[in-house]
Motif scaffolding. Structure first.
Motif, PDB file in Angstrom:
ATOM      1  N   VAL B  81       0.869  -1.226  -0.176  1.00 47.50           N
ATOM      2  CA  VAL B  81       0.101  -0.098  -0.050  1.00 47.50           C
ATOM      3  C   VAL B  81       1.013   1.262   0.218  1.00 47.50           C
ATOM      4  N   GLN B  82       1.925   1.205   0.774  1.00 46.38           N
ATOM      5  CA  GLN B  82       3.006   2.593   0.816  1.00 46.38           C
ATOM      6  C   GLN B  82       3.572   2.615  -0.766  1.00 46.38           C
ATOM      7  N   VAL B 103      -4.009  -2.998   9.096  1.00 44.05           N
ATOM      8  CA  VAL B 103      -2.625  -2.209   9.235  1.00 44.05           C
ATOM      9  C   VAL B 103      -2.299  -1.380   8.297  1.00 44.05           C
ATOM     10  N   ASN B 104      -3.113  -1.645   7.105  1.00 47.11           N
ATOM     11  CA  ASN B 104      -2.615  -0.761   5.799  1.00 47.11           C
ATOM     12  C   ASN B 104      -3.391   0.596   5.818  1.00 47.11           C
ATOM     13  N   MET B 105      -4.708   0.567   6.131  1.00 48.51           N
ATOM     14  CA  MET B 105      -5.580   1.638   5.961  1.00 48.51           C
ATOM     15  C   MET B 105      -5.379   2.995   6.540  1.00 48.51           C
ATOM     16  N   VAL B 106      -4.408   2.909   7.507  1.00 48.27           N
ATOM     17  CA  VAL B 106      -3.874   4.035   8.360  1.00 48.27           C
ATOM     18  C   VAL B 106      -2.765   4.826   7.139  1.00 48.27           C
ATOM     19  N   LEU B 107      -2.324   4.359   6.328  1.00 45.50           N
ATOM     20  CA  LEU B 107      -1.343   4.805   5.400  1.00 45.50           C
ATOM     21  C   LEU B 107      -2.144   5.440   4.407  1.00 45.50           C
ATOM     22  N   ALA B 108      -3.194   4.908   3.789  1.00 49.55           N
ATOM     23  CA  ALA B 108      -4.119   5.585   2.622  1.00 49.55           C
ATOM     24  C   ALA B 108      -4.866   6.589   3.633  1.00 49.55           C
ATOM     25  N   GLN B 109      -5.247   6.553   4.590  1.00 50.04           N
ATOM     26  CA  GLN B 109      -5.750   7.794   5.585  1.00 50.04           C
ATOM     27  C   GLN B 109      -4.819   8.906   5.447  1.00 50.04           C
ATOM     28  N   GLN B 110      -3.583   8.780   6.096  1.00 50.90           N
ATOM     29  CA  GLN B 110      -2.595   9.829   6.039  1.00 50.90           C
ATOM     30  C   GLN B 110      -2.263  10.333   4.852  1.00 50.90           C
ATOM     31  N   ALA B 111      -2.377   9.481   3.744  1.00 45.25           N
ATOM     32  CA  ALA B 111      -2.329  10.282   2.241  1.00 45.25           C
ATOM     33  C   ALA B 111      -3.249  10.693   1.677  1.00 45.25           C
ATOM     34  N   GLU B 112      -4.392  10.635   2.417  1.00 46.26           N
ATOM     35  CA  GLU B 112      -5.865  11.069   1.887  1.00 46.26           C
ATOM     36  C   GLU B 112      -6.309  10.433   0.602  1.00 46.26           C
ATOM     37  N   VAL B 113      -6.048   9.170   0.517  1.00 47.15           N
ATOM     38  CA  VAL B 113      -6.290   8.299  -0.589  1.00 47.15           C
ATOM     39  C   VAL B 113      -7.556   7.270  -0.154  1.00 47.15           C
ATOM     40  N   PRO B 114      -8.724   7.548  -0.979  1.00 42.12           N
ATOM     41  CA  PRO B 114      -9.960   6.719  -0.723  1.00 42.12           C
ATOM     42  C   PRO B 114      -9.384   5.163  -1.087  1.00 42.12           C
ATOM     43  N   GLN B 115      -9.645   4.300  -0.122  1.00 42.64           N
ATOM     44  CA  GLN B 115      -9.445   2.668  -0.267  1.00 42.64           C
ATOM     45  C   GLN B 115     -10.626   2.099  -0.385  1.00 42.64           C
ATOM     46  N   GLY B 128     -13.085   5.537  12.488  1.00 41.61           N
ATOM     47  CA  GLY B 128     -13.052   6.954  12.314  1.00 41.61           C
ATOM     48  C   GLY B 128     -12.151   7.425  10.961  1.00 41.61           C
ATOM     49  N   ASN B 129     -11.991   6.375  10.146  1.00 43.32           N
ATOM     50  CA  ASN B 129     -11.373   6.757   9.086  1.00 43.32           C
ATOM     51  C   ASN B 129     -12.246   6.964   7.787  1.00 43.32           C
ATOM     52  N   GLY B 314     -17.307  15.555 -11.303  1.00 47.11           N
ATOM     53  CA  GLY B 314     -16.570  16.224 -12.271  1.00 47.11           C
ATOM     54  C   GLY B 314     -15.099  16.166 -12.536  1.00 47.11           C
ATOM     55  N   LYS B 315     -14.618  15.918 -11.492  1.00 48.78           N
ATOM     56  CA  LYS B 315     -13.110  16.087 -11.659  1.00 48.78           C
ATOM     57  C   LYS B 315     -12.389  14.907 -10.701  1.00 48.78           C
ATOM     58  N   PHE B 316     -10.995  14.929 -11.017  1.00 48.81           N
ATOM     59  CA  PHE B 316     -10.380  13.986  -9.897  1.00 48.81           C
ATOM     60  C   PHE B 316      -9.815  14.639  -8.691  1.00 48.81           C
ATOM     61  N   ASP B 317     -10.663  14.598  -7.535  1.00 53.28           N
ATOM     62  CA  ASP B 317     -10.134  14.987  -6.353  1.00 53.28           C
ATOM     63  C   ASP B 317     -10.538  14.001  -5.294  1.00 53.28           C
ATOM     64  N   ARG B 318      -9.405  13.585  -4.628  1.00 59.13           N
ATOM     65  CA  ARG B 318      -9.704  12.220  -3.933  1.00 59.13           C
ATOM     66  C   ARG B 318     -10.423  12.632  -2.526  1.00 59.13           C
ATOM     67  N   LYS B 319      -9.994  13.928  -2.008  1.00 57.47           N
ATOM     68  CA  LYS B 319     -10.869  14.474  -0.830  1.00 57.47           C
ATOM     69  C   LYS B 319     -12.426  14.600  -1.101  1.00 57.47           C
ATOM     70  N   LEU B 320     -12.677  15.131  -2.064  1.00 60.79           N
ATOM     71  CA  LEU B 320     -13.917  15.270  -2.436  1.00 60.79           C
ATOM     72  C   LEU B 320     -14.841  14.020  -2.988  1.00 60.79           C
ATOM     73  N   LEU B 321     -13.855  13.006  -3.355  1.00 60.25           N
ATOM     74  CA  LEU B 321     -14.392  11.774  -3.886  1.00 60.25           C
ATOM     75  C   LEU B 321     -14.754  10.950  -2.452  1.00 60.25           C
ATOM     76  N   ALA B 322     -13.891  10.913  -1.407  1.00 59.56           N
ATOM     77  CA  ALA B 322     -14.252  10.372  -0.190  1.00 59.56           C
ATOM     78  C   ALA B 322     -15.718  11.038   0.187  1.00 59.56           C
ATOM     79  N   LYS B 323     -15.611  12.460   0.331  1.00 56.92           N
ATOM     80  CA  LYS B 323     -16.754  13.085   0.799  1.00 56.92           C
ATOM     81  C   LYS B 323     -18.148  12.826   0.226  1.00 56.92           C
ATOM     82  N   THR B 324     -18.119  12.524  -1.184  1.00 56.57           N
ATOM     83  CA  THR B 324     -19.112  12.397  -1.942  1.00 56.57           C
ATOM     84  C   THR B 324     -19.625  10.942  -1.699  1.00 56.57           C
TER      85      THR B 324
END
Lengths: 267, 375
Positions: B81-82, B103-115, B128-129, B314-324
């Motif tokens: 995952v890293q 054990v790996n979802m924390v890495l994705a969370q820190q990098a703000e990548v939806p998993q 709370g991830n 309408g765009k590639f935005d990781r944070k917005l994707l998670a929120k959506t």
């Protein structure tokens, strides 16, 4: 154990040798379109060729002259190669393996007894009986024993030692193929099966006595019974540790094994 | 000078090509105990990706999905995952094993990548991830359903539990026993087994000795198949109940006749009486040559969920994707690739219809469709 007696070969890929013939059969069915009985014959033939003849010619013969330790390391490497080869070229996940016998149960005095288990026990007993007869009751078998006990003297007596050793490798290949065909319908065929099987077989051979065929059988039965009793009535989590405890106890108090003979070697 | 210009032009071309793709690494179990689940998930995802790419990709960008094998090992999954995060992914697909995801979802969370994971352990979405999203029910959603079935369908008063001692199995066992206690059903045998275990003889002896009204089996695919074979060998006659895995097609294939009669709840099924799912199953079978299980649906629908949500914003935005994705409901009418109406809640948990099933003649047969919990 047969290999050790005749050629001082310790094969740490023995577990993988048991794993592999099942995949020979599956490959013959899948790619060759053969029926299961025919595929088993092909699997046996390929096992004799690859795990008997080629193993001896390509791995053991060139390395054994450098001592036992290089051969041990080579067979460890061979185990990894076989395991990863099956994973890469056949499948990483477990594969169903057909049973050559009925999977029904017999009802005896209220207890369900599996036909599969009975067949496995019968085949194992018959095989051991035949092997014992072959080794002790035939001229070739006695020549193989003579080779095992003293190759130099056997050579002087006119016994074709090299051929006797080859026979041992072929018998070993046939036995692992048989074990593979018996165990795979229950455990499923998987590239990693050799890890468990190899360790247990090795411990069973040491516990029973490394220089006695009947010793290995007694060791295997003892290990199986203790393992299952521990798992059923004490703790399933610690079942993997029990064979190791048994191994330590035997090494400490009876290093030649339960039925083994004390051997002395010139070093 | 001419060669310099060529190099500069080539670099621009590479940059432009990178702009036209979207990186969605698949970090999954391709070997080890989770190989069955992981391979199904991977193939489902690949099927969806190929379909989407054939139609022009997401917002005009083709999906690239490099695959890496966790070997069903949490430590290796963390490293993979890293590695995936270092390649600047839009989302990460997988893994399936709960122990790995924990054990790996924390890495994705820190990098703000939806998993987008196939894991089912209850606690994964309770930590709370905001970047973790399931593709199937968590245990807290599925166990009440199976518990109701054991109480109402089987009328069982006692139950024996066989579970695999990893994060998936432990989480399921804990949730299941809690649900049993809430319904007054007594757990008379609690049998842990090991991941990758091959010999179930002693475990079946224990279960038979408990003489419970039903046996609940919660192990991974290969162990489930080996258990079923051993149970058949020892003549177990009590109902064998499972949650999704026990009734998966791969388990049925591996267990053979011994799988017949197993029943339980399936959150996802390739045999669901839903035309879109049945059509997907045929498509998968044609492409990969084997009958998929529920993990194939997880991978497939996970990719389509990302596609739909990205199209919505309408765009590639990781944070917005998670929120959506939080609180989003996707219907097959909006996005046919989602196969069944699906809702994600604020924790990344999923809600959709599920099924009661039984194995008959080597096939999973759906006997009842259960509605979404939110309906």
């Amino acid at each position: 154990m047969l290999l050790w007696q005749t050629s001082q070969t310790i094969n740490f890929a023995q577990g993988e040798f048991v794993m592999l013939p099942a995949f020979f059969v599956l490959a013959a069915m899948k790619f060759g379109g053969l029926s299961f009985p025919l595929a088993m014959l092909v699997g046996l033939a390929v096992a004799l060729l690859v795990l008997g003849l080629l193993f001896k010619r390509l791995v053991v013969d060139p390395i054994i002259r450098h001592g036992v330790l290089p051969l041990v390391i080579s067979t460890i490497a061979l185990a990894i190669l076989l395991k990863e080869g099956v994973k890469e070229f056949y499948a990483a996940d477990a594969q169903p393996f057909p049973a050559a016998w009925a999977t029904t149960n017999l009802e005896i005095a209220g207890a369900a007894i599996s036909v599969q288990s009975l067949v496995i026990m019968a085949v194992a007993l018959v095989t051991v009986g035949l092997l014992q007869y072959f080794l002790a009751g035939t001229a070739t078998g006695r020549r193989m024993q003579a080779t095992a006990q003293n190759p130099a003297l056997a050579r002087v007596l006119g016994i074709p030692v090299k051929r006797m050793i080859l026979y041992t490798f072929l018998i070993n290949a046939a036995l692992v193929a048989l074990a593979s065909f018996l165990v795979s319908p229950i455990y499923l065929a998987k590239f990693s099966n050799g890890e468990t099987l190899g360790l247990v077989a090795f411990i069973a051979a040491i516990v029973g006595g490394f220089n006695q065929v009947k010793g290995a059988i007694v060791g295997g039965v003892l290990l199986g019974v203790i393992d299952n009793f521990v798992a059923a009535y004490l703790s399933a989590q610690y079942r993997a540790a029990i064979p190791l405890f048994l191994l330590i106890a035997v090494i400490l108090f009876r290093p030649q094994g339960l039925l083994g003979r004390v051997e002395e070697r010139t070093v | 000078m001419r060669s310099f210009v060529s190099v500069v032009l080539a670099l621009f071309a590479v940059g432009a090509a990178a702009q036209q793709t979207v990186n969605m690494p698949i970090v999954i179990e391709l070997s080890g105990a989770g190989a069955v689940s992981g391979t199904n998930f991977r193939d489902g995802a690949v099927l969806a990706i190929d379909e989407i790419n054939a139609k022009g990709g997401i917002l005009g960008r083709k999906i690239v999905a490099p695959q890496s094998d966790t070997q069903s090992n949490p430590g290796i999954s963390r490293a993979q995952v890293q590695k995936a995060i270092d390649s600047d992914p839009y989302v990460i697909l997988g893994p399936v094993f709960s122990g790995s995801v924990k054990v790996n979802m924390v890495l994705a969370q820190q990098a703000e990548v939806p998993q987008i994971t196939g894991a089912e352990a209850a606690e994964i979405t309770q930590m709370g991830n905001p970047y973790i999203f399931r593709t199937s029910f968590g245990q807290q959603m599925s166990m009440p359903k199976i518990a109701n079935y054991i109480r109402d369908g089987l009328k069982a008063k006692t139950v024996a539990v066989l579970w695999v001692n990893n994060d998936f199995g432990k989480g399921g066992r804990d949730t299941f026993t809690k649900e049993m206690a809430a319904r007054g059903i007594k757990v008379v045998a609690d049998v842990p087994t090991e991941s990758g275990q091959v010999d179930f003889a002693a475990d079946v002896v224990k279960l038979k000795g408990a003489n419970a009204d039903a046996i609940f089996v919660y192990t991974n695919e290969e162990e489930s198949a080996r258990f079923l074979r051993e149970a058949r060998k020892q003549g177990v006659t009590k109902p064998l109940i499972g949650e999704t895995t026990l009734l998966g097609q791969k388990v049925i294939d591996m267990a053979g006749d011994a799988a017949n009669g197993a029943r339980g709840h399936v959150g996802l099924s390739a045999d669901a009486p839903v035309p879109a799912v049945l059509a997907w199953k045929q498509k998968f079978l044609k492409r990969f040559g084997y009958v998929p299980d529920h993990n194939g649906i997880k991978g497939y629908t996970g990719v389509y969920a990302v596609k739909y949500a990205t199209g919505k914003i309408g765009k590639f935005d990781r944070k917005l994707l998670a929120k959506t994705l939080h609180g989003l409901t996707i219907t097959p009418k909006q996005e046919p690739g989602i196969l069944m109406e699906t809702t994600w809640d604020a924790h990344g948990d999923i809600d959709r219809v599920s099924f009661l099933a039984e194995v008959v003649d080597g096939k999973q047969k759906i006997v009842q469709t259960l509605p979404k919990l939110g309906k």
